[in-house]
Design a protein around this motif. Structure first.
Motif, short mmCIF file in Angstrom:
data_model
loop_
_atom_site.label_atom_id
_atom_site.label_comp_id
_atom_site.label_asym_id
_atom_site.label_seq_id
_atom_site.Cartn_x
_atom_site.Cartn_y
_atom_site.Cartn_z
N ALA A 105 7.78 6.96 -15.30
CA ALA A 105 8.15 5.83 -16.17
C ALA A 105 7.74 6.14 -17.60
O ALA A 105 6.79 6.88 -17.85
CB ALA A 105 7.44 4.57 -15.69
N SER A 106 8.48 5.55 -18.53
CA SER A 106 8.15 5.66 -19.94
C SER A 106 8.10 4.26 -20.53
O SER A 106 8.57 3.30 -19.90
CB SER A 106 9.22 6.49 -20.67
N ARG A 132 1.55 -0.33 -15.00
CA ARG A 132 1.49 0.95 -15.72
C ARG A 132 0.09 1.20 -16.28
O ARG A 132 -0.06 1.88 -17.29
CB ARG A 132 2.51 0.96 -16.85
N GLY A 133 -0.92 0.68 -15.61
CA GLY A 133 -2.29 0.78 -16.09
C GLY A 133 -2.75 2.21 -16.32
O GLY A 133 -2.17 3.15 -15.79
N GLN A 168 -0.40 6.68 -12.34
CA GLN A 168 0.87 7.25 -12.77
C GLN A 168 1.95 6.33 -12.21
O GLN A 168 1.88 5.92 -11.05
CB GLN A 168 1.08 8.65 -12.20
N THR A 169 2.92 6.01 -13.04
CA THR A 169 3.98 5.10 -12.62
C THR A 169 5.31 5.82 -12.67
O THR A 169 5.59 6.59 -13.60
CB THR A 169 4.01 3.85 -13.52
N SER A 213 10.31 0.99 -8.30
CA SER A 213 9.21 1.59 -9.06
C SER A 213 8.00 1.66 -8.15
O SER A 213 7.84 0.85 -7.23
CB SER A 213 8.89 0.74 -10.29
N TYR A 214 7.17 2.66 -8.41
CA TYR A 214 5.88 2.73 -7.71
C TYR A 214 4.84 3.31 -8.64
O TYR A 214 5.15 3.93 -9.64
CB TYR A 214 5.99 3.54 -6.42
#
Length: 160
Positions: free
Chosen positions: A6-7, A44-45, A49-50, A62-63
């Motif tokens: 993710a970004s 996304r803490g 890693q997301t 999403s994970y």
């Protein structure tokens, strides 16, 4: 399906994906009135890693992947997964899970543990069991389900 890291450009789509699931209050022990900023900050803490799943340019899942514990427990992974309701039943969760296992192994994790699987989430429990997770603990009535009242929570574990 494309699974990729993710970004920040994905934050709005991640919020749109996870907020309805959080608000429903049936699967995650998070505040049901959590706003978009807090939800994305959680998902996304900095300790995780997301990843996102795209299909035809649309985010459908999403994970996140992280260490389950710090210190001497940091060799066991933990993860959280969400799938767009319109994409359920198409193998998205299974694809994210197997991708997360590969990424966890590559990062040096030797096992994965889910600490708080709501037992009434039968679809998830069944999937995790087909992927080799064992129920290693049961917390009676530990989750306040909005429709069912207190339901058990499962602790699930598998080696990688």
């Amino acid at each position: 399906m494309l699974i990729r890291p993710a970004s920040p450009d994905d934050d709005a789509a991640i919020a749109a994906l996870i907020l309805p699931e959080i608000a429903a209050g049936e699967t995650y022990a998070l505040s049901r009135d959590m706003g978009a900023t807090a939800a994305v900050a959680y998902w996304r803490g900095p300790d995780r890693q997301t990843f996102v799943v795209e299909n035809n340019g649309r985010l459908i899942g999403s994970y996140f992947l992280r260490a389950n514990q710090g210190g001497d427990g940091d060799h066991v992974a933990n993860a959280g997964y969400m799938v767009d309701p319109a994409a359920r039943g198409r193998g998205v969760a299974r694809a994210m899970a197997t991708d997360s296992f590969d990424r966890a192994r590559a990062a040096g994790f030797i096992a994965m543990q889910f600490n708080f699987v709501v037992s009434s989430n039968q679809r998830a429990v069944a999937l995790w069991q087909t992927l080799g997770f064992a129920i290693v603990g049961r917390l009676p009535g530990a989750f306040r389900h909005p429709a069912l009242g207190p339901v058990d929570v499962l602790v699930m574990f598998r080696s990688l």
